[in-house]
Design an enzyme around this catalytic site. Structure first.
Site, mmCIF file in Angstrom:
data_model
loop_
_atom_site.group_PDB
_atom_site.id
_atom_site.type_symbol
_atom_site.label_atom_id
_atom_site.label_comp_id
_atom_site.label_asym_id
_atom_site.label_seq_id
_atom_site.Cartn_x
_atom_site.Cartn_y
_atom_site.Cartn_z
ATOM 1 N N GLY A 1 0.687 -1.176 -0.055
ATOM 2 C CA GLY A 1 -0.134 -0.039 0.161
ATOM 3 C C GLY A 1 0.652 1.186 -0.142
ATOM 4 N N ARG B 1 -2.698 -1.129 -5.829
ATOM 5 C CA ARG B 1 -3.878 -1.893 -6.307
ATOM 6 C C ARG B 1 -4.048 -1.496 -7.662
ATOM 7 N NH1 ARG B 1 -8.940 -0.048 -2.908
ATOM 8 N NH2 ARG B 1 -7.780 1.804 -2.911
ATOM 9 N N SER C 1 -4.489 -1.462 4.477
ATOM 10 C CA SER C 1 -5.633 -1.953 4.948
ATOM 11 C C SER C 1 -6.885 -1.182 4.590
ATOM 12 C CB SER C 1 -5.607 -1.883 6.585
ATOM 13 O OG SER C 1 -6.580 -2.701 7.121
ATOM 14 N N TYR D 1 -14.529 -0.978 11.584
ATOM 15 C CA TYR D 1 -13.011 -0.777 11.250
ATOM 16 C C TYR D 1 -12.115 -1.351 12.319
ATOM 17 C CZ TYR D 1 -8.495 1.507 11.099
ATOM 18 O OH TYR D 1 -6.977 1.833 11.072
ATOM 19 N N LYS E 1 -9.488 -4.295 12.324
ATOM 20 C CA LYS E 1 -8.299 -4.232 12.727
ATOM 21 C C LYS E 1 -7.703 -5.483 13.862
ATOM 22 C CE LYS E 1 -5.549 -1.688 11.266
ATOM 23 N NZ LYS E 1 -4.902 -1.730 10.093
ATOM 24 N N PRO F 1 -0.716 2.202 16.142
ATOM 25 C CA PRO F 1 -1.031 3.509 16.240
ATOM 26 C C PRO F 1 -2.251 4.004 16.771
ATOM 27 C CG PRO F 1 -0.424 2.985 14.101
ATOM 28 C CD PRO F 1 -0.798 1.772 14.567
ATOM 29 N N SER G 1 -7.616 10.827 10.136
ATOM 30 C CA SER G 1 -7.176 12.019 11.118
ATOM 31 C C SER G 1 -6.964 13.183 10.576
ATOM 32 C CB SER G 1 -6.076 11.573 12.153
ATOM 33 O OG SER G 1 -6.533 9.990 12.760
#
Length: 342
Positions: free
Chosen positions: A8, A33, A84, A156, A160, A185, A200
């Site tokens: 990614g 991707r 992810s 989400y 995770k 994180p 964020s």
């Protein structure tokens, strides 16, 4: 120097990982991707002051399919599995996030094991640690796991948690000699290099744009993306990091109103649209009926989750920038790149 695969590489954490690895002299591979994202990655690296100079190779691979992973990982010493699924809204079907996160992680681990990779470092989240629990004053640490039956466990967070659980189970049962480390994180802030950034950062963008007349009563820990990547690189090679997870948080948990206050205090006229007030919970719930992003925040209203990065500091010598620097570097980069009106 080593050969390292970053999954990614066009994402916010991924591009900073590629940047730091190249700056440290490693040969880097990254998965995308779609191959048409290569030009964007190179543009972001230039924004970060790095010319790959033949040391970056692209591979096309998707978390939802097996194609491309074996080729991408063959010949690598280490893998940073950063990719992810991420969404700022709640999907209608939670499996849209859970299945790619969990199955994609297992695809990467299988390919790494077969290729003889020494260690994989996975980007998990505090979402796998600090949710689904009753209020507590003590900080969450790496011994904690999210309770998936809790009322604040969004898709989400669930994705995770299940992906990280699956990774540890795989390495324990089928990993052979493959080593695993995990970084967890909190909310990731820091300098933006292009149009791909974290949820964020989207919050900072909304605050600066005046899209929120008042902020909801939510709280979270912060960490700068550069420090998140630094922790990944330390966990990649340090013997002490084998089989360990590490929370990445830079300081005290802040409210959205605290973050807005930092922007107003330090940015002057550029922060003239930043809200000054906190909305009552009932108003947020009412507004959320028509604003999908607000619905995502409802389970977080009024919940303060403290966490500690003492383990990363003690075992790996990790140090983090301040909350203020992480917030301001986010805002300043958004303004500089024209991604939000000053």
């Amino acid at each position: 120097m080593s050969t390292v695969l970053v999954t990614g590489g066009s994402g916010f954490v991924g591009i900073h990982a590629v940047l730091q690895l190249l700056a440290a002299g490693h040969d880097v591979r990254t998965t995308l991707r779609r191959p048409d994202r290569q030009a964007g990655v190179l543009a972001m690296l230039r924004e970060g002051g790095i010319d790959p100079a033949g040391r970056l190779v692209f591979f096309t691979a998707d978390l939802t399919g097996d194609e491309g992973w074996r080729e991408a990982v063959t010949g690598c010493d280490y893998v940073l599995h950063v990719a992810s699924p991420l969404s700022t809204t709640v999907p209608k079907d939670e499996d849209e996030m859970i299945i790619p996160a969990r199955d994609g992680t297992l695809r990467v681990l299988r390919a790494a094991r077969e290729a003889g990779v020494k260690r994989v470092v996975i980007t998990s989240s505090l979402g796998a640690i600090g949710y689904g629990h009753p209020p507590r004053a003590t900080p969450f640490d790496e011994t904690d796991w999210t309770n998936l039956d809790g009322d604040d466990v969004q898709p989400y967070v669930k994705s995770k948690t299940l992906a990280e659980r699956a990774a540890w189970d795989f390495v324990a049962c089928e990993g052979g000699g493959l080593e695993l480390s995990v970084v967890n994180p909190t909310g990731i802030f820091g300098p933006v290099l292009g149009p791909d950034f974290s949820g964020s950062i989207e919050i900072v963008k909304l605050l600066l744009s005046g899209a929120m007349p008042a902020v909801p009563r939510i709280y979270f820990g912060l960490v700068d993306v550069r420090d998140v990547v630094d922790l990944h690189l330390r966990a990649m090679t340090a013997p002490e990091a084998k089989g360990e997870r590490f929370i990445a948080v830079s300081g005290e948990t802040l409210s959205l109103l605290d973050i807005a206050g930092v922007l107003r205090r330090e940015l002057g006229p550029a922060a003239r649209r930043v809200p000054r007030f906190q909305a009552p919970d009932w108003l947020v719930r009412l507004a959320a009926t028509g604003v999908p992003m607000l619905r995502y925040t409802l389970p977080m209203l009024g919940k303060v989750r403290k966490s500690t990065s003492a383990k990363a500091r003690r075992l790996l010598g990790w140090q983090a920038r301040s909350n203020e620097e992480a917030i301001l570097s986010s805002a300043e980069s958004l303004i500089r790149l024209g991604l939000v009106k000053a």
